[in-house]
Scaffold this motif. Structure first.
Motif, PDB file in Angstrom:
ATOM      1  N   VAL A   1      21.314  -1.426  79.478  1.00 46.63           N
ATOM      2  CA  VAL A   1      21.069  -1.616  78.049  1.00 46.63           C
ATOM      3  C   VAL A   1      22.360  -2.026  77.338  1.00 46.63           C
ATOM      4  O   VAL A   1      22.353  -2.916  76.482  1.00 46.63           O
ATOM      5  CB  VAL A   1      20.491  -0.323  77.422  1.00 46.63           C
TER       6      VAL A   1
ATOM      7  N   GLY B   1       7.583   5.430  77.491  1.00 47.79           N
ATOM      8  CA  GLY B   1       8.669   5.264  78.455  1.00 47.79           C
ATOM      9  C   GLY B   1       9.267   6.593  78.860  1.00 47.79           C
ATOM     10  O   GLY B   1       9.583   6.820  80.034  1.00 47.79           O
TER      11      GLY B   1
ATOM     12  N   ALA C   1      12.260  -3.217  73.734  1.00 52.05           N
ATOM     13  CA  ALA C   1      12.552  -3.135  75.166  1.00 52.05           C
ATOM     14  C   ALA C   1      13.766  -2.242  75.428  1.00 52.05           C
ATOM     15  O   ALA C   1      13.749  -1.395  76.331  1.00 52.05           O
ATOM     16  CB  ALA C   1      12.790  -4.531  75.735  1.00 52.05           C
ATOM     17  N   LEU C   2      14.820  -2.404  74.631  1.00 48.92           N
ATOM     18  CA  LEU C   2      16.032  -1.606  74.815  1.00 48.92           C
ATOM     19  C   LEU C   2      15.748  -0.120  74.578  1.00 48.92           C
ATOM     20  O   LEU C   2      16.196   0.743  75.339  1.00 48.92           O
ATOM     21  CB  LEU C   2      17.130  -2.090  73.863  1.00 48.92           C
TER      22      LEU C   2
ATOM     23  N   THR D   1      12.857   1.391  74.837  1.00 51.32           N
ATOM     24  CA  THR D   1      11.969   1.895  75.889  1.00 51.32           C
ATOM     25  C   THR D   1      12.744   2.187  77.170  1.00 51.32           C
ATOM     26  O   THR D   1      12.497   3.196  77.843  1.00 51.32           O
ATOM     27  CB  THR D   1      10.840   0.883  76.170  1.00 51.32           C
ATOM     28  N   ILE D   2      13.688   1.315  77.510  1.00 52.14           N
ATOM     29  CA  ILE D   2      14.494   1.525  78.715  1.00 52.14           C
ATOM     30  C   ILE D   2      15.318   2.802  78.603  1.00 52.14           C
ATOM     31  O   ILE D   2      15.367   3.624  79.527  1.00 52.14           O
ATOM     32  CB  ILE D   2      15.416   0.313  78.973  1.00 52.14           C
TER      33      ILE D   2
ATOM     34  N   THR E   1      16.557   8.684  71.729  1.00 52.49           N
ATOM     35  CA  THR E   1      16.004   8.338  73.045  1.00 52.49           C
ATOM     36  C   THR E   1      16.038   9.526  74.001  1.00 52.49           C
ATOM     37  O   THR E   1      15.659   9.394  75.162  1.00 52.49           O
ATOM     38  CB  THR E   1      16.774   7.157  73.679  1.00 52.49           C
TER      39      THR E   1
ATOM     40  N   PHE F   1      13.107   5.820  78.803  1.00 50.97           N
ATOM     41  CA  PHE F   1      12.748   6.058  80.204  1.00 50.97           C
ATOM     42  C   PHE F   1      13.876   6.816  80.899  1.00 50.97           C
ATOM     43  O   PHE F   1      13.627   7.774  81.642  1.00 50.97           O
ATOM     44  CB  PHE F   1      12.488   4.732  80.914  1.00 50.97           C
TER      45      PHE F   1
ATOM     46  N   LEU G   1      20.217   2.268  84.282  1.00 54.48           N
ATOM     47  CA  LEU G   1      19.452   1.831  83.115  1.00 54.48           C
ATOM     48  C   LEU G   1      20.277   1.944  81.844  1.00 54.48           C
ATOM     49  O   LEU G   1      20.230   1.063  80.976  1.00 54.48           O
ATOM     50  CB  LEU G   1      18.176   2.663  82.995  1.00 54.48           C
ATOM     51  N   GLN G   2      21.029   3.027  81.708  1.00 58.15           N
ATOM     52  CA  GLN G   2      21.885   3.193  80.534  1.00 58.15           C
ATOM     53  C   GLN G   2      22.862   2.024  80.392  1.00 58.15           C
ATOM     54  O   GLN G   2      23.000   1.423  79.315  1.00 58.15           O
ATOM     55  CB  GLN G   2      22.681   4.497  80.638  1.00 58.15           C
TER      56      GLN G   2
END
Length: 252
Positions: A248, A218, A48-49, A51-52, A179, A55, A244-245
């Motif tokens: 996380v 993502g 999840a982390l 993917t965020i 990422t 994104f 979002l950054q």
């Protein structure tokens, strides 16, 4: 008697509803149990982390490509632009893309230095947020908007933020992957696919596949949203990425 019958019906309905609710909860819990680390060999929190953050990386690249015709995070694309500018003897293009690439490198180095000195999440979040918001703030200046070529140089601040993000995700004890750079991740996915086809997978492959696969998806989705945000929101459109950054960092 009528009241007693109504009470009996109400009691029956309550029992029935309670049974249905219990069955629904059990069904949901069973589904989550199947997704548990033990059942699948995948720790879903790091997925999840990753993917965020992916994104957010895609969002910034889609946004900056739309607004500045350059990439804040994807330095492979900027390197191609740099090579093309060199071939065509485009001095402005050489200066622009070289500045963006060096800004990304600077963001990585500065963040690694900060991480070696402090573990405070606030400091890391501040680096990423300051540069993305700074990019938006400068791009909104009337003077720069009147000079489109100079406006494109504001992308260097987005590059610093993306360099910082990639350094954090690579050194994060749970994520440990790129990422903002997708080429290397795709190569790892391809190698994982080869091992799967040849039934040569090993422990940890499921985790890697989930993180890299969903991270790539993502990134693509983030690029779509970032491109749309540049058209819909306009100048001040990078703030969702920095939210979002920092989310996380907070969650981890």
């Amino acid at each position: 008697r009528e009241r007693e019958r109504e009470r009996e019906r109400d009691a029956t309905l309550e029992v029935h509803f309670g049974c249905e609710l219990h069955a629904s909860v059990e069904l949901v819990m069973a589904a989550f149990q199947k997704m548990s680390d033990v059942e699948t060999g995948v720790a879903w929190r790091p997925v999840a982390l990753a993917t965020i953050l992916s994104f957010a990386g895609g969002y910034v690249d889609g946004n900056t490509k739309q607004r500045f015709d350059s990439f804040g995070g994807m330095q492979t694309g900027n390197t191609v632009f740099l090579g093309s500018a060199i071939e065509s003897r485009d001095g402005f293009g050489i200066a622009l893309f070289l500045a963006i690439i060096l800004s990304f490198v600077g963001g990585v180095m500065f963040t690694v230095e900060v991480m070696s000195r402090t573990k405070r999440k606030l400091a890391l979040g501040f680096i990423m947020a300051l540069n993305l918001i700074g990019c938006d703030a400068l791009a909104a200046l009337p003077y720069l908007q009147a000079h489109p070529n100079m406006l494109r140089f504001t992308c260097v601040f987005a590059a610093v933020s993306m360099g910082s993000q990639n350094a954090i995700s690579m050194k994060h004890e749970e994520i440990q992957q790129h990422t903002t750079i997708v080429t290397g991740n795709l190569q790892k996915l391809a190698e994982l696919g080869w091992r799967f086809l040849h039934k040569a997978t090993s422990e940890g492959d499921a985790q890697q596949g989930a993180q890299l696969g969903l991270g790539w998806l993502g990134y693509v989705l983030g690029a779509c949203v970032g491109t749309a945000s540049a058209a819909v929101i306009g100048d001040w459109s990078l703030w969702p990425a920095t939210i979002l950054q920092n989310a996380v960092l907070f969650l981890s």
